[in-house]
Motif scaffolding. Structure first.
Motif, PDB file in Angstrom:
ATOM      1  N   ASP A   1       0.808  -1.222   0.000  1.00 23.92           N
ATOM      2  CA  ASP A   1       0.000   0.000   0.000  1.00 23.92           C
ATOM      3  C   ASP A   1       0.840   1.272   0.000  1.00 23.92           C
ATOM      4  OD1 ASP A   1      -2.271  -1.511  -0.075  1.00 23.92           O
ATOM      5  OD2 ASP A   1      -2.754  -1.296   2.050  1.00 23.92           O
ATOM      6  N   GLY A   2       2.159   1.124  -0.043  1.00 23.72           N
ATOM      7  CA  GLY A   2       3.024   2.293  -0.176  1.00 23.72           C
ATOM      8  C   GLY A   2       3.616   2.830   1.105  1.00 23.72           C
ATOM      9  N   PHE A   3       3.434   2.145   2.220  1.00 25.14           N
ATOM     10  CA  PHE A   3       4.041   2.604   3.466  1.00 25.14           C
ATOM     11  C   PHE A   3       5.531   2.270   3.441  1.00 25.14           C
ATOM     12  CE2 PHE A   3      -0.397   2.383   4.473  1.00 25.14           C
ATOM     13  CZ  PHE A   3      -0.602   3.488   5.288  1.00 25.14           C
ATOM     14  N   THR A   4       6.350   3.246   3.775  1.00 28.92           N
ATOM     15  CA  THR A   4       7.799   3.089   3.659  1.00 28.92           C
ATOM     16  C   THR A   4       8.497   2.917   5.005  1.00 28.92           C
ATOM     17  OG1 THR A   4       8.036   5.508   3.633  1.00 28.92           O
ATOM     18  CG2 THR A   4       7.890   4.383   1.497  1.00 28.92           C
ATOM     19  N   LYS A   5       7.804   3.165   6.089  1.00 25.43           N
ATOM     20  CA  LYS A   5       8.355   2.990   7.434  1.00 25.43           C
ATOM     21  C   LYS A   5       7.506   1.938   8.148  1.00 25.43           C
ATOM     22  CE  LYS A   5      11.546   6.276   7.399  1.00 25.43           C
ATOM     23  NZ  LYS A   5      12.974   6.055   7.670  1.00 25.43           N
ATOM     24  N   ILE A   6       8.075   0.768   8.373  1.00 22.61           N
ATOM     25  CA  ILE A   6       7.325  -0.337   8.953  1.00 22.61           C
ATOM     26  C   ILE A   6       7.914  -0.697  10.322  1.00 22.61           C
ATOM     27  CG2 ILE A   6       6.484  -2.691   8.619  1.00 22.61           C
ATOM     28  CD1 ILE A   6       5.536  -0.794   6.472  1.00 22.61           C
ATOM     29  N   VAL A   7       7.095  -0.614  11.355  1.00 21.17           N
ATOM     30  CA  VAL A   7       7.489  -1.069  12.686  1.00 21.17           C
ATOM     31  C   VAL A   7       6.725  -2.365  12.964  1.00 21.17           C
ATOM     32  CG1 VAL A   7       7.446  -0.617  15.173  1.00 21.17           C
ATOM     33  CG2 VAL A   7       8.022   1.218  13.568  1.00 21.17           C
TER      34      VAL A   7
ATOM     35  N   GLU B   1      14.849  -1.219   6.336  1.00 24.28           N
ATOM     36  CA  GLU B   1      13.520  -0.921   5.819  1.00 24.28           C
ATOM     37  C   GLU B   1      12.419  -1.185   6.838  1.00 24.28           C
ATOM     38  OE1 GLU B   1      13.067  -2.325   1.530  1.00 24.28           O
ATOM     39  OE2 GLU B   1      14.919  -3.364   2.138  1.00 24.28           O
ATOM     40  N   ALA B   2      12.764  -1.833   7.938  1.00 23.58           N
ATOM     41  CA  ALA B   2      11.791  -2.134   8.985  1.00 23.58           C
ATOM     42  C   ALA B   2      12.473  -2.070  10.343  1.00 23.58           C
ATOM     43  CB  ALA B   2      11.174  -3.515   8.772  1.00 23.58           C
ATOM     44  N   PHE B   3      11.690  -1.751  11.346  1.00 25.97           N
ATOM     45  CA  PHE B   3      12.172  -1.726  12.726  1.00 25.97           C
ATOM     46  C   PHE B   3      11.389  -2.796  13.476  1.00 25.97           C
ATOM     47  CE2 PHE B   3      12.523  -0.391  17.095  1.00 25.97           C
ATOM     48  CZ  PHE B   3      13.785   0.186  17.185  1.00 25.97           C
ATOM     49  N   ILE B   4      12.092  -3.694  14.166  1.00 20.33           N
ATOM     50  CA  ILE B   4      11.427  -4.814  14.831  1.00 20.33           C
ATOM     51  C   ILE B   4      11.554  -4.704  16.347  1.00 20.33           C
ATOM     52  CG2 ILE B   4      11.370  -7.318  15.116  1.00 20.33           C
ATOM     53  CD1 ILE B   4      12.376  -7.625  12.286  1.00 20.33           C
ATOM     54  N   VAL B   5      10.429  -4.875  17.025  1.00 24.65           N
ATOM     55  CA  VAL B   5      10.385  -4.949  18.490  1.00 24.65           C
ATOM     56  C   VAL B   5       9.957  -6.371  18.827  1.00 24.65           C
ATOM     57  CG1 VAL B   5       9.370  -4.019  20.600  1.00 24.65           C
ATOM     58  CG2 VAL B   5       9.712  -2.525  18.615  1.00 24.65           C
ATOM     59  N   ARG B   6      10.762  -7.070  19.632  1.00 19.45           N
ATOM     60  CA  ARG B   6      10.462  -8.474  19.915  1.00 19.45           C
ATOM     61  C   ARG B   6      11.086  -8.884  21.246  1.00 19.45           C
ATOM     62  NH1 ARG B   6      13.839 -10.313  14.644  1.00 19.45           N
ATOM     63  NH2 ARG B   6      15.791  -9.261  15.129  1.00 19.45           N
ATOM     64  N   PRO B   7      10.658 -10.026  21.789  1.00 20.19           N
ATOM     65  CA  PRO B   7      11.229 -10.503  23.051  1.00 20.19           C
ATOM     66  C   PRO B   7      12.729 -10.750  22.927  1.00 20.19           C
ATOM     67  CG  PRO B   7       9.191 -11.666  22.558  1.00 20.19           C
ATOM     68  CD  PRO B   7       9.554 -10.895  21.322  1.00 20.19           C
ATOM     69  N   ASP B   8      13.442 -10.473  24.012  1.00 18.22           N
ATOM     70  CA  ASP B   8      14.882 -10.732  24.037  1.00 18.22           C
ATOM     71  C   ASP B   8      15.179 -12.221  24.171  1.00 18.22           C
ATOM     72  OD1 ASP B   8      15.712  -8.110  23.750  1.00 18.22           O
ATOM     73  OD2 ASP B   8      15.736  -7.730  25.903  1.00 18.22           O
ATOM     74  N   VAL B   9      14.298 -12.914  24.861  1.00 18.63           N
ATOM     75  CA  VAL B   9      14.483 -14.344  25.100  1.00 18.63           C
ATOM     76  C   VAL B   9      13.206 -15.082  24.720  1.00 18.63           C
ATOM     77  CG1 VAL B   9      16.159 -14.010  26.946  1.00 18.63           C
ATOM     78  CG2 VAL B   9      13.730 -14.119  27.505  1.00 18.63           C
ATOM     79  N   LYS B  10      13.307 -16.393  24.600  1.00 19.11           N
ATOM     80  CA  LYS B  10      12.159 -17.207  24.241  1.00 19.11           C
ATOM     81  C   LYS B  10      11.032 -17.039  25.255  1.00 19.11           C
ATOM     82  CE  LYS B  10      10.740 -22.017  23.538  1.00 19.11           C
ATOM     83  NZ  LYS B  10      11.189 -23.431  23.530  1.00 19.11           N
ATOM     84  N   PRO B  11       9.833 -16.640  24.821  1.00 22.64           N
ATOM     85  CA  PRO B  11       8.706 -16.512  25.749  1.00 22.64           C
ATOM     86  C   PRO B  11       8.293 -17.867  26.316  1.00 22.64           C
ATOM     87  CG  PRO B  11       8.291 -15.307  23.708  1.00 22.64           C
ATOM     88  CD  PRO B  11       9.484 -16.181  23.468  1.00 22.64           C
TER      89      PRO B  11
ATOM     90  N   MET C   1      13.392   3.716  17.809  1.00 24.01           N
ATOM     91  CA  MET C   1      12.235   3.594  16.923  1.00 24.01           C
ATOM     92  C   MET C   1      11.808   4.950  16.392  1.00 24.01           C
ATOM     93  SD  MET C   1       8.350   2.293  17.696  1.00 24.01           S
ATOM     94  CE  MET C   1       7.892   3.992  18.148  1.00 24.01           C
ATOM     95  N   LEU C   2      11.749   5.947  17.265  1.00 22.83           N
ATOM     96  CA  LEU C   2      11.333   7.286  16.839  1.00 22.83           C
ATOM     97  C   LEU C   2      12.345   7.886  15.868  1.00 22.83           C
ATOM     98  CD1 LEU C   2       9.968   8.686  20.221  1.00 22.83           C
ATOM     99  CD2 LEU C   2       8.639   7.961  18.233  1.00 22.83           C
TER     100      LEU C   2
END
Length: 294
Positions: free
Chosen positions: A180-186, A245-255, A285-286
């Motif tokens: 859809d043309g979004f260029t900043k993906i979090v 092209e993307a910023f990822i937020v995720r767990p540091d360790v296995k949940p 992120m900002l």
């Protein structure tokens, strides 16, 4: 903190994962506390359900749903499967809980300018379908379909057609905003870096799926390939992350949380991990988004 409206070309993508959505709940609460507003949010399954509370601005509500409500048999139970044909009672979640247990700011949700999209998979064609708030006349049903796990949930009819959990074909719906043309993906993931699923989808699950959806050949084919699709998507997201092209937020360790988890301590710990990581990653992120924030 001043309010941050990030770039109009920025999208927030929320991965599914059942009870692991407690991590996402923590992430979203921090974003709301810092008044970080994305113009576009897309989610699958638990990601889509959490997104609703982001639009309504109800800090702590997703925490309640993903931790405390998991103990309520009226919401999720084996009894529901026998008497309602599905493990999750979304009518209870959407219509009873806001009136009796946890308030929901319907007015703010209705008036929010944020685009909200939920991903589901079609029973007839085995393809991903995207439902947008304000365009889909049965959006709450679309949300329910997005989070209706195969085998333990019955398909949900949305505008005359049947759908199930979007995780079958699109556990993390990052492709749609890119198209859809979004260029900043979090992207908010609910699994640690490097996690991949075994392939193909387990034999037992395939047998049950074939029994339950034997007339839905395309869906069954998609279900068989589900783990391969998941792994391919994870590889592509890593590529997007590495290329900036993307910023990822995720767990540091296995949940240490199952897909349908009822251990409150584990769920709260995962929620707290989401909060901690988002607080830590917020400045980066900002900067990635080019947002002004005091």
């Amino acid at each position: 903190m001043s309010e941050s409206f990030v770039s109009e070309k920025a999208a927030l993508v929320l991965q599914g994962g059942g009870s692991r959505g407690a991590f996402t709940a923590g992430v979203l609460d921090v974003l709301m506390e810092h008044q970080v507003v994305f113009p576009y949010v897309i989610g699958t399954s638990a990601g889509a359900l959490n997104a609703v509370n982001y639009l309504s601005g109800d800090i702590g509500r997703s925490r309640y749903v993903t931790t405390e409500l998991m103990h309520d048999p009226k919401f999720v139970s084996i009894r529901n499967i026998f008497f309602r044909g599905t493990a999750f009672n979304f009518t209870y979640l959407f219509h009873t809980v806001p009136k009796t247990k946890q308030p929901f700011n319907q007015g703010q949700y209705n008036s929010s300018p944020v685009e909200l999209v939920a991903a589901s998979v079609g029973l007839e064609d085995g393809q991903t379908h995207y439902f947008k708030k304000g365009e889909c006349k049965e959006f709450y049903k679309a949300l329910a379909s997005s989070a209706s796990l195969p085998i333990i949930s019955r398909p949900v009819r949305v505008e005359g057609k049947r759908y199930l959990d979007g995780g079958v074909t699109c556990a993390t719906p990052f492709q749609k905003p890119l198209e859809d043309g979004f260029t900043k993906i979090v992207i908010v993931q609910t699994r640690e870096k490097g996690f991949r699923k075994k392939t193909p989808t387990g034999k037992g699950k395939r047998i049950f799926a074939k029994m339950l959806y034997h007339r839905c050949k395309k869906f069954h084919e998609a279900y068989y390939k589900m783990n391969d699709q998941y792994n391919a998507d994870m590889d592509e997201m890593e590529r997007l992350f590495e290329s900036g092209e993307a910023f990822i937020v995720r767990p540091d360790v296995k949940p240490e949380v199952g897909r349908i988890e009822k251990d409150t301590d584990k769920l709260l710990a995962l929620y707290d991990q989401g909060r901690k990581i988002m607080e830590r990653e917020l400045p980066a992120m900002l900067k990635f988004l080019g947002a002004n924030h005091e």
